[in-house]
Design an enzyme around this catalytic site. Structure first.
Site, PDB file in Angstrom:
ATOM      1  N   SER A  41       0.863  -1.223   0.028  1.00 46.16           N
ATOM      2  CA  SER A  41      -0.055  -0.117  -0.075  1.00 46.16           C
ATOM      3  C   SER A  41       0.921   1.456   0.071  1.00 46.16           C
ATOM      4  CB  SER A  41      -0.868   0.042   1.205  1.00 46.16           C
ATOM      5  OG  SER A  41      -0.051  -0.286   2.370  1.00 46.16           O
ATOM      6  N   GLU A  71      -0.629 -12.553  -2.008  1.00 45.18           N
ATOM      7  CA  GLU A  71      -2.105 -12.412  -2.558  1.00 45.18           C
ATOM      8  C   GLU A  71      -2.497 -13.797  -3.586  1.00 45.18           C
ATOM      9  OE1 GLU A  71      -2.277  -7.687  -2.405  1.00 45.18           O
ATOM     10  OE2 GLU A  71      -3.033  -8.781  -4.226  1.00 45.18           O
ATOM     11  N   LYS A 115       3.715 -11.932   3.178  1.00 45.85           N
ATOM     12  CA  LYS A 115       2.083 -11.929   2.822  1.00 45.85           C
ATOM     13  C   LYS A 115       2.240 -11.911   1.150  1.00 45.85           C
ATOM     14  CE  LYS A 115      -0.587  -8.277   3.429  1.00 45.85           C
ATOM     15  NZ  LYS A 115      -1.041  -8.205   2.035  1.00 45.85           N
ATOM     16  N   ASP A 120       4.780  -7.380   2.666  1.00 45.66           N
ATOM     17  CA  ASP A 120       4.311  -7.905   1.375  1.00 45.66           C
ATOM     18  C   ASP A 120       5.095  -8.435   0.568  1.00 45.66           C
ATOM     19  OD1 ASP A 120       1.327  -7.864   2.024  1.00 45.66           O
ATOM     20  OD2 ASP A 120       1.512  -5.446   1.510  1.00 45.66           O
ATOM     21  N   GLU A 160      -9.972  -9.550   2.905  1.00 42.32           N
ATOM     22  CA  GLU A 160     -10.226  -8.289   2.614  1.00 42.32           C
ATOM     23  C   GLU A 160     -11.504  -7.958   1.701  1.00 42.32           C
ATOM     24  OE1 GLU A 160      -8.319  -3.937   0.746  1.00 42.32           O
ATOM     25  OE2 GLU A 160      -7.014  -5.692   0.806  1.00 42.32           O
TER      26      GLU A 160
END
Length: 265
Positions: free
Chosen positions: A47, A115, A113, A85, A182
C-alpha cells in the site's frame, strides 16, 4: 509491549478468543510508535505505492522498495510481529518466491504476505520448508485490481464464497500461518474464521475475525480521494497520534471496531 509478539502469541490469542490489532507502517518513527502502543502486528504493506509514492494502485511497487521500507520499519520496531508484502509479480513461481522472501526476511521481516488462492499451495509449502512463515491475503486482492475491474467486494455469490473458503483451508493445510481477508461479506468471514485453525485478520470483513488491520494513514484520517467504507478515523477526538493508536488497539480488542457500518452483507 513487554514481550515480543510471535506467531505463537497470535495462535494463543485466537485460542483464547482475544482479538489482536495490526497496522501498516513504512518508516522507523511510526513503527516505534505503533509497537509502543501495544499493537501486535505491523504490516509493511505494498500500500506504500499509494500512500507514500502517490500511485493509484500497488502494482508499481518493486521488491527493492519493499526491502528499503522493511529495513526502516524493522529499526523502529519494539516487539511487534513484522510482516512484509511480496509485491506484484515477485512470487510467480516457487523459485522467485524464495528469492523475494529471502530479501524481505534479511531486511527484518518475520513473515511475508502473498495474495491469491489455492494455486499458491506449493509455493507456501516451499516457503515454510525454507523457514519463511506466510500470510495469505484473500478476497479483494489489490494486486489483481485489473482482473476484478476495480476494488470490489468479493465472495458475495455462493459459489465464490465456497471457493474462497475451500482455498483458505487448502492453503492452511499447505502451511499458511495467517489468513488476511479483505472486503468480503461478514458472514463469510465469520464462517472462515471458525473453520480455520490459523488466526484470521480482516479488513472490511466484519468483526468476527481474530484480528483487524488498517492502513496507518486511513486510521489517522489522512485521506485523499474516496474513503473506503471499512475505514475509521481514530485520531478524531484524541490529542495525539499515540492516543489514536491506543484507541484503535482498544477498539479492536473490545470488539467495538469494526462496527456494522464498516462491513458488507
Amino acid at each position: 509491549m513487554t514481550a515480543a509478539v510471535t506467531l505463537n502469541t497470535l495462535r494463543q490469542l485466537k485460542a483464547q478468543g482475544q482479538k489482536f490489532a495490526c497496522l501498516t507502517a513504512y518508516d522507523a518513527s511510526f513503527s516505534h510508535a505503533i509497537s509502543q502502543a501495544g499493537i501486535e502486528v505491523i504490516l509493511v504493506g505494498d500500500s506504500l505505492g499509494m500512500v507514500i509514492q502517490g500511485h493509484d494502485s500497488t502494482l508499481p511497487v518493486t521488491l527493492d522498495d519493499m526491502v528499503y521500507h522493511t529495513r526502516c520499519v524493522a529499526r523502529g520496531n519494539q516487539g511487534s510481529l513484522l510482516m512484509a508484502d511480496l509485491p506484484f509479480m515477485t512470487y510467480g513461481d516457487e523459485s522467485a518466491a524464495l528469492t523475494s522472501a529471502a530479501a524481505l526476511m534479511r531486511a527484518g521481516a518475520h513473515m511475508v504476505k502473498l495474495e491469491g488462492g489455492q494455486w499458491l499451495a506449493p509455493t507456501v509449502t516451499s516457503l515454510r520448508r525454507n523457514g519463511v512463515p506466510c500470510c495469505l491475503h484473500m478476497g479483494l486482492t489489490p494486486q489483481s485490481v485489473h482482473v476484478f475491474g476495480g476494488y470490489k467486494v468479493q465472495g458475495r455469490q455462493e459459489a465464490a464464497a465456497q471457493q474462497l473458503l475451500e482455498d483458505a483451508l487448502i492453503l492452511e493445510q499447505a502451511g499458511a500461518d495467517l489468513i488476511l481477508l479483505e472486503c468480503v461479506p461478514r458472514q463469510l468471514a465469520e464462517s472462515l474464521t471458525k473453520a480455520a485453525q490459523v488466526p484470521v485478520i480482516g479488513i472490511g470483513a466484519g468483526a468476527s475475525t481474530d484480528g483487524q488491520v488498517l492502513v496507518l494513514q486511513d486510521m489517522l484520517g489522512l485521506h485523499h480521494g474516496k474513503v473506503a467504507r471499512f475505514v475509521k478515523n481514530f485520531l478524531k477526538g484524541q490529542d495525539s497520534i499515540e492516543a489514536a493508536l491506543r484507541a484503535y488497539r482498544e477498539a479492536v480488542r473490545l470488539g467495538h471496531f469494526p462496527a456494522l457500518e464498516h462491513g458488507f452483507e
